[in-house]
Design a protein around this motif. Structure first.
Motif, PDB file in Angstrom:
ATOM      1  N   LEU A 165       1.067  -1.133   0.020  1.00  0.00           N
ATOM      2  CA  LEU A 165      -0.429  -0.534  -0.158  1.00  0.00           C
ATOM      3  C   LEU A 165       0.594   1.300  -0.342  1.00  0.00           C
ATOM      4  CD1 LEU A 165      -2.467  -1.048   2.465  1.00  0.00           C
ATOM      5  CD2 LEU A 165      -2.875  -0.479   0.382  1.00  0.00           C
ATOM      6  N   ASP A 166       1.760   1.267   0.429  1.00  0.00           N
ATOM      7  CA  ASP A 166       2.859   2.388   0.691  1.00  0.00           C
ATOM      8  C   ASP A 166       3.711   2.697  -0.254  1.00  0.00           C
ATOM      9  OD1 ASP A 166       2.229   3.032   3.356  1.00  0.00           O
ATOM     10  OD2 ASP A 166       3.649   1.709   3.929  1.00  0.00           O
ATOM     11  N   ASP A 167       3.383   2.118  -1.419  1.00  0.00           N
ATOM     12  CA  ASP A 167       3.863   2.403  -2.812  1.00  0.00           C
ATOM     13  C   ASP A 167       3.853   3.471  -3.393  1.00  0.00           C
ATOM     14  OD1 ASP A 167       6.149   1.441  -5.128  1.00  0.00           O
ATOM     15  OD2 ASP A 167       4.024   1.283  -6.255  1.00  0.00           O
ATOM     16  N   PRO A 168       5.024   4.407  -4.012  1.00  0.00           N
ATOM     17  CA  PRO A 168       4.398   5.837  -3.572  1.00  0.00           C
ATOM     18  C   PRO A 168       3.971   5.651  -5.193  1.00  0.00           C
ATOM     19  CG  PRO A 168       7.071   5.620  -3.841  1.00  0.00           C
ATOM     20  CD  PRO A 168       6.522   4.044  -3.063  1.00  0.00           C
ATOM     21  N   LEU A 169       3.453   6.639  -5.231  1.00  0.00           N
ATOM     22  CA  LEU A 169       2.757   7.379  -6.670  1.00  0.00           C
ATOM     23  C   LEU A 169       2.932   9.454  -6.573  1.00  0.00           C
ATOM     24  CD1 LEU A 169      -0.591   5.626  -6.878  1.00  0.00           C
ATOM     25  CD2 LEU A 169       1.421   5.355  -7.955  1.00  0.00           C
ATOM     26  N   THR A 170       4.293   9.692  -7.366  1.00  0.00           N
ATOM     27  CA  THR A 170       4.899  10.575  -7.179  1.00  0.00           C
ATOM     28  C   THR A 170       4.790  11.381  -8.238  1.00  0.00           C
ATOM     29  OG1 THR A 170       6.985   9.910  -7.229  1.00  0.00           O
ATOM     30  CG2 THR A 170       6.699  10.266  -5.432  1.00  0.00           C
ATOM     31  N   ASP A 171       4.811  12.809  -8.627  1.00  0.00           N
ATOM     32  CA  ASP A 171       4.764  13.530 -10.051  1.00  0.00           C
ATOM     33  C   ASP A 171       6.390  13.829 -10.180  1.00  0.00           C
ATOM     34  OD1 ASP A 171       1.841  14.739  -8.678  1.00  0.00           O
ATOM     35  OD2 ASP A 171       1.977  13.060  -9.275  1.00  0.00           O
ATOM     36  N   PHE A 172       6.804  12.820 -11.060  1.00  0.00           N
ATOM     37  CA  PHE A 172       8.080  13.337 -12.074  1.00  0.00           C
ATOM     38  C   PHE A 172       8.394  12.696 -12.991  1.00  0.00           C
ATOM     39  CE2 PHE A 172       8.617   9.448  -9.741  1.00  0.00           C
ATOM     40  CZ  PHE A 172       9.525   8.568 -10.283  1.00  0.00           C
ATOM     41  N   GLU A 173       8.656  13.196 -13.746  1.00  0.00           N
ATOM     42  CA  GLU A 173       8.691  13.533 -15.316  1.00  0.00           C
ATOM     43  C   GLU A 173       9.624  11.739 -15.101  1.00  0.00           C
ATOM     44  OE1 GLU A 173      10.626  15.527 -19.906  1.00  0.00           O
ATOM     45  OE2 GLU A 173      10.687  16.081 -17.489  1.00  0.00           O
ATOM     46  N   PRO A 174       9.116  11.229 -16.431  1.00  0.00           N
ATOM     47  CA  PRO A 174       9.367   8.875 -16.465  1.00  0.00           C
ATOM     48  C   PRO A 174      10.837   9.512 -17.175  1.00  0.00           C
ATOM     49  CG  PRO A 174       7.475   9.741 -17.568  1.00  0.00           C
ATOM     50  CD  PRO A 174       7.923  11.214 -17.186  1.00  0.00           C
ATOM     51  N   GLY A 175      12.100   9.074 -16.215  1.00  0.00           N
ATOM     52  CA  GLY A 175      13.609   9.249 -16.531  1.00  0.00           C
ATOM     53  C   GLY A 175      13.746  10.330 -16.162  1.00  0.00           C
ATOM     54  N   HIS A 176      13.797  11.126 -14.797  1.00  0.00           N
ATOM     55  CA  HIS A 176      14.810  11.877 -13.917  1.00  0.00           C
ATOM     56  C   HIS A 176      13.489  12.220 -13.130  1.00  0.00           C
ATOM     57  CE1 HIS A 176      15.587  14.010 -18.402  1.00  0.00           C
ATOM     58  NE2 HIS A 176      15.170  13.821 -18.444  1.00  0.00           N
ATOM     59  N   PRO A 177      14.002  10.976 -12.229  1.00  0.00           N
ATOM     60  CA  PRO A 177      14.356  11.276 -10.332  1.00  0.00           C
ATOM     61  C   PRO A 177      14.271  11.758  -9.928  1.00  0.00           C
ATOM     62  CG  PRO A 177      15.868   9.834 -11.411  1.00  0.00           C
ATOM     63  CD  PRO A 177      15.219   9.993 -12.853  1.00  0.00           C
ATOM     64  N   ARG A 178      13.674  12.195  -9.196  1.00  0.00           N
ATOM     65  CA  ARG A 178      13.299  13.284  -8.291  1.00  0.00           C
ATOM     66  C   ARG A 178      14.562  12.855  -7.034  1.00  0.00           C
ATOM     67  NH1 ARG A 178       8.024  15.824  -6.350  1.00  0.00           N
ATOM     68  NH2 ARG A 178       7.996  13.623  -5.143  1.00  0.00           N
ATOM     69  N   ALA A 179      14.382  14.176  -6.025  1.00  0.00           N
ATOM     70  CA  ALA A 179      15.678  13.180  -5.137  1.00  0.00           C
ATOM     71  C   ALA A 179      15.594  12.542  -4.318  1.00  0.00           C
ATOM     72  CB  ALA A 179      16.303  15.361  -4.333  1.00  0.00           C
ATOM     73  N   ASP A 180      13.780  12.426  -4.080  1.00  0.00           N
ATOM     74  CA  ASP A 180      13.679  11.704  -2.712  1.00  0.00           C
ATOM     75  C   ASP A 180      14.034  10.097  -3.584  1.00  0.00           C
ATOM     76  OD1 ASP A 180      12.570  13.330  -1.640  1.00  0.00           O
ATOM     77  OD2 ASP A 180      10.310  13.166  -1.913  1.00  0.00           O
ATOM     78  N   ASP A 181      13.961   9.636  -4.940  1.00  0.00           N
ATOM     79  CA  ASP A 181      14.401   8.505  -5.874  1.00  0.00           C
ATOM     80  C   ASP A 181      15.988   8.816  -5.712  1.00  0.00           C
ATOM     81  OD1 ASP A 181      11.533   7.764  -5.917  1.00  0.00           O
ATOM     82  OD2 ASP A 181      11.641  10.047  -7.274  1.00  0.00           O
ATOM     83  N   ALA A 182      16.079   9.950  -5.694  1.00  0.00           N
ATOM     84  CA  ALA A 182      17.923   9.540  -5.167  1.00  0.00           C
ATOM     85  C   ALA A 182      18.268   8.442  -4.486  1.00  0.00           C
ATOM     86  CB  ALA A 182      18.306  10.742  -6.117  1.00  0.00           C
ATOM     87  N   ARG A 183      17.855   9.412  -3.106  1.00  0.00           N
ATOM     88  CA  ARG A 183      17.833   9.252  -1.313  1.00  0.00           C
ATOM     89  C   ARG A 183      17.773   7.543  -2.012  1.00  0.00           C
ATOM     90  NH1 ARG A 183      16.481  14.275   0.357  1.00  0.00           N
ATOM     91  NH2 ARG A 183      14.434  13.601  -0.411  1.00  0.00           N
ATOM     92  N   ARG A 184      16.204   7.360  -2.119  1.00  0.00           N
ATOM     93  CA  ARG A 184      16.214   5.745  -1.795  1.00  0.00           C
ATOM     94  C   ARG A 184      17.197   4.811  -3.136  1.00  0.00           C
ATOM     95  NH1 ARG A 184      11.041   4.627  -4.748  1.00  0.00           N
ATOM     96  NH2 ARG A 184       9.959   5.861  -2.697  1.00  0.00           N
ATOM     97  N   LEU A 185      17.617   5.008  -4.123  1.00  0.00           N
ATOM     98  CA  LEU A 185      18.282   4.133  -4.704  1.00  0.00           C
ATOM     99  C   LEU A 185      19.743   4.275  -3.977  1.00  0.00           C
ATOM    100  CD1 LEU A 185      19.261   2.925  -7.407  1.00  0.00           C
ATOM    101  CD2 LEU A 185      19.966   5.212  -8.435  1.00  0.00           C
ATOM    102  N   LEU A 186      20.322   5.254  -3.427  1.00  0.00           N
ATOM    103  CA  LEU A 186      21.376   4.883  -2.494  1.00  0.00           C
ATOM    104  C   LEU A 186      21.400   4.277  -1.618  1.00  0.00           C
ATOM    105  CD1 LEU A 186      22.279   9.274  -2.741  1.00  0.00           C
ATOM    106  CD2 LEU A 186      23.541   6.947  -4.071  1.00  0.00           C
TER     107      LEU A 186
END
Length: 660
Positions: free
Chosen positions: A551-572
């Motif tokens: 249920l917590d799988d996020p639905l965010t608003d960024f352009e595909p292929g250009h992850p935001r800072a939150d997604d960069a932190r998740r990747l790290l």
């Protein structure tokens, strides 16, 4: 990672252990608070109302429900709003159904205070609109009953329960209250060292509860929901008399989760009923779906069948070897697959409640969520694909999970036909084509889900029917009603997590039963049932955790292929987790994995609880096994970020890999 990490462990481990304890305490506190609030609201809102129903002219009282749960005639289901009443009509799906419908409508429309009445065949309800001076419920109930009896002989017909009906919620409240009271009595009796009954008392109830054939006989007699309530109350009484508070504590958490799920569905019905009532009339005749092949069994059912054979064998061997009835009863309890039930029920209840509270889903038949772990094919209404095309990443996720996507040829699909795995030929009516596709895949041995806007034949035949509410009449034969196709895709993307919950429940059940058998034949002062209780608790936690993660799988608003800072932190963070896999390089052996400091801290806390005698070591061992099962299959999120495009609106999301 080198030896320096372990040299610093004496300083780091206490901090991580405290952090781990705070997280566990926060999760447990949130769960208990959630369950307490839901249970308290349920008791206050429904329990008092049912107790005073005879004084208020209600159609169903606590006595009526008690007779139903004890095998009597089912009470008539109803729901009453401000100016409407939804009341059950019996016999609509019988050969005399058309005559019953005509007579009931004429009788109800003649009651003073009634301004209109329509029939909903799919739900077996007459929807009565009342004026400023509404008639009493018992008057309406007597009118409907007399009209039915004038056409056909009275029969004990099992009703379809709607989310607004009081009977299911009241039954679950009764089971929760009984189990909670039993827990308090068992704790007090254990502290006072009062005499207790042997384990054979609880084994008798467990034999009925976990033997599939015996349970089906009881369900056929009194219904599935009444069977669950009766066995829960009987099991709570047996656990109280045998002084097993740990088992009762697990039951309290499970019952609170189920009660909260039912309460959320009831609130959703209250919110959506005014809109649904605008299209309450359903002139479509009742459906009698015929499945070409029996529904395939899943891992939970297969393990239950194996346990059903193992339990009497183990009891006979233990009883013959020791001559002790209590040991034979303990063998039955040890063989019970408790973890499979807690894992599946916890996942389905937590996921269902999240769908209701977060996404506005109305579960008309919530038992469909218990079949998600067996879905391996999905039939998609072409109108849904035309109106709201899913992103290729969603369909790819389903394919990686082994779910085949099927649709029907439609002129408006255009190039979208290449998105699905198989296209069936069209027909004059889309419902007929979808129904044929569903039955064809069921004939191949698949468990089929269907996403459709209005296809009564196909939705009634599907194993999991997801109806998308459009401007026309709601798809009443659907199991789950959604107002956005994106929510339907979210439900289907939860199938891998549902499979994982069931599979881990089976693993926990098998492991805890094996450990219990070892304890029974060893000289340690334990009965062997402790490991089964610990496995059930671990299954409850794993199911709830998987549901919340889905249920917590996020639905965010960024352009595909250009992850935001939150997604960069998740990747790290995910890369850091991959780097924290400790291993020792041994000559001639290779890399041998060893626990990380965080895992070591968790196990050290469990060992400390055993050392101070807060936990018995079999229970701690079962909890540790559940922790290992939960963390061993953990997968990191994919590095690429995809978007789910529904219609013209983009809902980007980082979809997790398939849970293992």
């Amino acid at each position: 990672m080198g030896l320096g990490t372990y040299l610093a462990a004496p300083v780091v481990l206490p901090v991580r252990a405290a952090r781990r304890g705070l997280r566990a305490g926060a999760w447990l506190g949130t769960t208990l608070l959630d369950a307490t609030v839901g249970g308290a609201a349920s008791v206050a809102g429904v329990g008092v109302g049912l107790a005073t129903a005879p004084l208020r002219g209600g159609a169903v009282s606590a006595g009526d429900m008690a007779r139903e749960f004890l095998g009597g005639a089912p009470s008539r289901r109803f729901w009453r709003g401000d100016d409407r009443v939804w009341m059950q009509v019996r016999g609509l799906d019988s050969p005399d159904g058309p005559r019953v419908a005509t007579v009931v409508l004429e009788a109800v429309r003649g009651v003073p205070g009634v301004t209109g009445a329509e029939l909903n065949y799919a739900l077996s309800r007459v929807v009565v609109t009342t004026g400023d001076d509404p008639p009493p419920l018992d008057r309406l109930c007597e009118t409907v009953c007399s009209a039915e009896d004038s056409v056909r002989e009275p029969e004990h017909e099992r009703p379809l329960d709607l989310p607004g009906d009081d009977v299911v919620l009241a039954g679950r409240i009764a089971a929760l209250v009984t189990t909670t009271v039993g827990l308090g009595v068992a704790v007090a009796a254990t502290a006072l060292q009062l005499p207790r009954l042997p384990a054979a008392v609880a084994a008798a109830v467990i034999s009925v509860d976990y033997q599939p054939r015996i349970r089906r006989l009881v369900e056929h007699r009194i219904g599935p929901e009444a069977t669950d309530v009766v066995l829960s109350i009987t099991g709570a009484a047996a656990s109280t008399l045998t002084h097993t508070p740990a088992s009762l504590a697990v039951s309290v958490l499970l019952r609170a989760t189920l009660t909260a799920e039912t309460w959320s569905a009831r609130q959703a019905w209250h919110r959506t009923e005014p809109t649904l009532a605008q299209h309450a009339a359903d002139g479509h005749p009742p459906e009698h779906p015929h499945r070409p092949r029996p529904r395939p069994v899943g891992p939970v059912e297969r393990h239950a069948d194996r346990s059903a054979l193992a339990a009497p064998t183990a009891a006979a061997v233990a009883g013959a070897a020791t001559g002790d009835v209590g040991v034979a009863g303990a063998a039955v309890i040890v063989a019970a697959p408790a973890a499979t039930r807690t894992a599946r029920e916890s996942f389905a209840a937590a996921f269902g409640r999240g769908l209701v509270d977060r996404h506005g889903v109305l579960p008309l038949r919530p038992e469909a969520l218990r079949r998600l772990d067996r879905v391996d094919a999905v039939v998609i209404d072409p109108q849904v694909l035309v109106a709201a095309t899913p992103d290729a990443a969603v369909l790819d996720y389903l394919r990686r999970a082994g779910i085949r996507t099927v649709s029907v040829r439609h002129p408006g699909l255009g190039s979208r036909h290449a998105m699905v795995d198989e296209l069936h030929p069209s027909a004059e009516f889309a419902d007929d084509a979808l129904h044929e596709a569903v039955q064809q895949w069921q004939g191949r041995g698949a468990t089929v889900a269907l996403i459709a806007t209005h296809a009564p034949h196909a939705l009634a035949a599907a194993d999991v029917g997801i109806g998308v509410v459009a401007e026309q009449a709601p798809p009443w034969y659907a199991d789950l009603l959604v107002d956005d196709p994106a929510i339907a895709w979210r439900i289907l993307c939860a199938v891998p997590a549902a499979r994982t919950a069931s599979r881990r429940g089976v693993e926990l059940s098998a492991g805890s039963s094996f450990l219990g058998a070892v304890l029974m034949v060893s000289s340690v002062p334990f009965q062997g049932t402790e490991s089964v209780i610990g496995g059930a608790a671990a299954g409850l936690w794993i199911g709830h955790r998987l549901a919340r993660r889905t249920l917590d799988d996020p639905l965010t608003d960024f352009e595909p292929g250009h992850p935001r800072a939150d997604d960069a932190r998740r990747l790290l963070r995910d890369r850091a987790r991959r780097a924290e896999r400790f291993a020792l390089a041994l000559p001639g052996v290779g890399r041998v994995p060893i626990p990380t400091p965080e895992q070591t801290a968790y196990l050290a806390v469990l060992a400390a609880l055993v050392a101070v005698q807060i936990l018995d070591w079999p229970v701690a061992l079962a909890i540790a096994a559940g922790y290992v099962v939960a963390t061993a299959g953990r997968r990191t999120a994919p590095a690429d970020v995809r978007a789910i495009t529904v219609g013209s609106e983009a809902h980007p999301s980082t979809w997790p890999p398939i849970p293992r």
